[in-house]
Motif scaffolding. Structure first.
Motif, PDB file in Angstrom:
ATOM      1  N   PHE A   1       0.826  -1.204   0.000  1.00 31.88           N
ATOM      2  CA  PHE A   1       0.000   0.000   0.000  1.00 31.88           C
ATOM      3  C   PHE A   1       0.864   1.259   0.000  1.00 31.88           C
ATOM      4  O   PHE A   1       0.612   2.200  -0.754  1.00 31.88           O
TER       5      PHE A   1
ATOM      6  N   SER B   1       2.706   1.689  -3.363  1.00 33.24           N
ATOM      7  CA  SER B   1       1.733   2.078  -4.394  1.00 33.24           C
ATOM      8  C   SER B   1       1.320   3.536  -4.241  1.00 33.24           C
ATOM      9  O   SER B   1       1.208   4.262  -5.238  1.00 33.24           O
ATOM     10  N   LEU B   2       1.116   3.971  -3.027  1.00 39.73           N
ATOM     11  CA  LEU B   2       0.728   5.358  -2.783  1.00 39.73           C
ATOM     12  C   LEU B   2       1.831   6.322  -3.202  1.00 39.73           C
ATOM     13  O   LEU B   2       1.576   7.322  -3.882  1.00 39.73           O
TER      14      LEU B   2
END
Length: 73
Positions: A12, A15-16
């Motif tokens: 996460f 990806s952010l």
């Protein structure tokens, strides 16, 4: 079924960060092409701005191509 929460948080987070970086690069490219001031149209500043915008687009294209490569491989 066990969920590896640390790995999920890592995916996460990466990806952010990559998403924000790509959107930022694309925004810089669009902004560089959109600036058409009278001083930037004629001389080296306009060429430098346009070259920087194309470099931003090239980096975005390279990141997308690398992501597709990771998915396919």
């Amino acid at each position: 079924m066990n969920i590896d929460w640390a790995a999920l948080a890592t995916v996460f987070g990466v990806s952010l960060v990559v998403t924000v970086a790509l959107v930022g690069l694309f925004t810089l490219g669009v902004t560089g092409l959109a600036r058409r001031t009278p001083t930037a149209q004629g001389g080296g500043a306009g060429v430098l701005t346009r070259t920087g915008a194309y470099a931003c687009f090239g980096l975005c294209l390279a990141a997308v191509a690398y992501g597709i490569y990771l998915i396919v491989a």
